[in-house]
Design a protein around this motif. Structure first.
Motif, PDB file in Angstrom:
ATOM      1  N   ARG A  70       0.837  -1.210   0.000  1.00 12.45           N
ATOM      2  CA  ARG A  70       0.000   0.000   0.000  1.00 12.45           C
ATOM      3  C   ARG A  70       0.867   1.253   0.000  1.00 12.45           C
ATOM      4  N   GLN A  71       1.966   1.241   0.764  1.00 13.36           N
ATOM      5  CA  GLN A  71       2.885   2.382   0.756  1.00 13.36           C
ATOM      6  C   GLN A  71       3.554   2.526  -0.608  1.00 13.36           C
ATOM      7  N   THR A  72       3.916   1.405  -1.225  1.00 10.44           N
ATOM      8  CA  THR A  72       4.499   1.462  -2.566  1.00 10.44           C
ATOM      9  C   THR A  72       3.527   2.160  -3.508  1.00 10.44           C
ATOM     10  N   TRP A  73       2.250   1.761  -3.468  1.00 13.38           N
ATOM     11  CA  TRP A  73       1.256   2.383  -4.344  1.00 13.38           C
ATOM     12  C   TRP A  73       1.144   3.877  -4.063  1.00 13.38           C
ATOM     13  N   GLU A  74       0.975   4.255  -2.801  1.00 11.71           N
ATOM     14  CA  GLU A  74       0.782   5.664  -2.463  1.00 11.71           C
ATOM     15  C   GLU A  74       1.948   6.529  -2.932  1.00 11.71           C
ATOM     16  N   LEU A  75       3.160   6.040  -2.748  1.00  8.97           N
ATOM     17  CA  LEU A  75       4.336   6.819  -3.129  1.00  8.97           C
ATOM     18  C   LEU A  75       4.536   6.871  -4.637  1.00  8.97           C
ATOM     19  N   LEU A  76       4.262   5.785  -5.334  1.00  9.49           N
ATOM     20  CA  LEU A  76       4.421   5.836  -6.794  1.00  9.49           C
ATOM     21  C   LEU A  76       3.291   6.616  -7.436  1.00  9.49           C
ATOM     22  N   ALA A  77       2.095   6.562  -6.866  1.00  4.84           N
ATOM     23  CA  ALA A  77       0.947   7.279  -7.430  1.00  4.84           C
ATOM     24  C   ALA A  77       1.192   8.786  -7.472  1.00  4.84           C
ATOM     25  N   ALA A  78       1.962   9.291  -6.524  1.00  4.03           N
ATOM     26  CA  ALA A  78       2.259  10.724  -6.480  1.00  4.03           C
ATOM     27  C   ALA A  78       3.048  11.186  -7.705  1.00  4.03           C
ATOM     28  N   HIS A  79       3.607  10.243  -8.464  1.00  3.51           N
ATOM     29  CA  HIS A  79       4.419  10.578  -9.638  1.00  3.51           C
ATOM     30  C   HIS A  79       3.711  10.291 -10.962  1.00  3.51           C
ATOM     31  N   LEU A  80       2.435   9.969 -10.902  1.00  9.92           N
ATOM     32  CA  LEU A  80       1.705   9.598 -12.116  1.00  9.92           C
ATOM     33  C   LEU A  80       0.953  10.755 -12.762  1.00  9.92           C
ATOM     34  N   GLY A  81       1.105  11.941 -12.236  1.00  8.54           N
ATOM     35  CA  GLY A  81       0.385  13.079 -12.805  1.00  8.54           C
ATOM     36  C   GLY A  81      -1.050  13.105 -12.311  1.00  8.54           C
ATOM     37  N   ASP A  82      -1.960  13.456 -13.206  1.00 11.36           N
ATOM     38  CA  ASP A  82      -3.359  13.623 -12.829  1.00 11.36           C
ATOM     39  C   ASP A  82      -4.169  12.336 -12.874  1.00 11.36           C
ATOM     40  N   ALA A  83      -3.533  11.221 -13.113  1.00  9.34           N
ATOM     41  CA  ALA A  83      -4.244   9.944 -13.228  1.00  9.34           C
ATOM     42  C   ALA A  83      -4.960   9.602 -11.930  1.00  9.34           C
ATOM     43  N   GLU A  84      -6.162   9.104 -12.062  1.00 12.53           N
ATOM     44  CA  GLU A  84      -6.935   8.654 -10.912  1.00 12.53           C
ATOM     45  C   GLU A  84      -7.519   7.276 -11.214  1.00 12.53           C
ATOM     46  N   PRO A  85      -6.655   6.250 -11.187  1.00 15.08           N
ATOM     47  CA  PRO A  85      -7.136   4.906 -11.501  1.00 15.08           C
ATOM     48  C   PRO A  85      -8.047   4.360 -10.412  1.00 15.08           C
ATOM     49  N   GLU A  86      -8.851   3.402 -10.802  1.00 11.30           N
ATOM     50  CA  GLU A  86      -9.639   2.642  -9.830  1.00 11.30           C
ATOM     51  C   GLU A  86      -8.645   1.790  -9.045  1.00 11.30           C
ATOM     52  N   VAL A  87      -8.716   1.839  -7.702  1.00 13.66           N
ATOM     53  CA  VAL A  87      -7.777   1.097  -6.865  1.00 13.66           C
ATOM     54  C   VAL A  87      -8.547   0.111  -6.002  1.00 13.66           C
ATOM     55  N   THR A  88      -8.111  -1.146  -6.037  1.00 17.48           N
ATOM     56  CA  THR A  88      -8.694  -2.183  -5.190  1.00 17.48           C
ATOM     57  C   THR A  88      -7.586  -2.739  -4.312  1.00 17.48           C
ATOM     58  N   ILE A  89      -7.773  -2.627  -2.993  1.00 15.70           N
ATOM     59  CA  ILE A  89      -6.845  -3.224  -2.031  1.00 15.70           C
ATOM     60  C   ILE A  89      -7.397  -4.612  -1.721  1.00 15.70           C
ATOM     61  N   SER A  90      -6.560  -5.621  -1.903  1.00 20.39           N
ATOM     62  CA  SER A  90      -7.038  -6.996  -1.813  1.00 20.39           C
ATOM     63  C   SER A  90      -6.245  -7.832  -0.809  1.00 20.39           C
ATOM     64  N   ASP A  91      -6.953  -8.386   0.169  1.00 22.52           N
ATOM     65  CA  ASP A  91      -6.326  -9.327   1.086  1.00 22.52           C
ATOM     66  C   ASP A  91      -5.861 -10.566   0.325  1.00 22.52           C
ATOM     67  N   ALA A  92      -6.573 -10.928  -0.743  1.00 21.01           N
ATOM     68  CA  ALA A  92      -6.240 -12.123  -1.524  1.00 21.01           C
ATOM     69  C   ALA A  92      -4.860 -12.025  -2.160  1.00 21.01           C
ATOM     70  N   LEU A  93      -4.386 -10.817  -2.447  1.00 19.76           N
ATOM     71  CA  LEU A  93      -3.067 -10.669  -3.061  1.00 19.76           C
ATOM     72  C   LEU A  93      -1.914 -10.835  -2.071  1.00 19.76           C
TER      73      LEU A  93
END
Length: 180
Positions: A70-93
């Motif tokens: 989750r931290q990896t996602w949050e930190l990399l997302a800050a560098h994606l510009g204005d993109a707002e992808p659908e995000v699913t956090i999954s216990d299964a993963l």
């Protein structure tokens, strides 16, 4: 070229399988609660910039529920510009195997062109190896067959609809890790 039947409108679907950035050593806290190290935080930002610069900004993100992913996602997302992808956090993963990953990606809407999955080893490399057509990039295929280090991502492409993804359905075109 991959011998697949085009799904839907024949558009290319890109799957990016990312192993989380460098985390603290196991032991002090439960594994699922291990945070990123300072180096890992920097890695995650560089991955975000590399995805942006490589035209791999996701439309949808599937992310393990572990703190480090989750931290990896949050930190990399800050560098994606204005993109707002659908995000699913999954216990299964968190404890997923290749079949679990396939089950999750097969539920992806056909309109999604780039799907990012953030998970753990050995599953991210195993999934890339399983999905990769033998005619994929040789160096990339060799890398995923032995496993990948932290903050490494594999890019697979196919015209097959997400629901049709399975063994050897995609071209493994790239395995990358941003420079230090």
């Amino acid at each position: 070229m991959t011998a697949v039947t085009p799904g839907g409108d024949g558009a290319v679907h890109r799957l990016v399988l990312l192993r989380h950035a460098k985390a603290e050593r196991a032991g002090a806290v439960d594994d699922v609660l291990r945070p990123l190290k300072l180096d890992g935080r920097r890695q995650a930002g560089r991955v975000g910039a590399a995805l942006r610069d490589g035209g791999l900004v996701p439309d949808r993100v599937l992310c393990s529920s572990a703190l480090r992913t989750r931290q990896t996602w949050e930190l990399l997302a800050a560098h994606l510009g204005d993109a707002e992808p659908e995000v699913t956090i999954s216990d299964a993963l968190y404890a997923a195997d290749v079949d679990d990953v396939l089950g999750l990606l097969r539920t992806t809407d056909a309109r999604v062109r780039t799907l990012l999955v953030i998970g753990h080893e050995p599953t991210m490399a195993s999934a890339a190896s399983f999905l990769a057509d033998p005619a994929s990039d040789g160096g990339a295929l060799a890398q995923v067959r032995v496993g990948v280090p932290t903050a490494t991502y594999s890019v697979l492409e196919s015209t097959a609809a997400w629901a049709e993804w399975g063994a050897q359905v995609a071209q493994l075109t790239y395995v990358g890790r941003p420079p230090a």
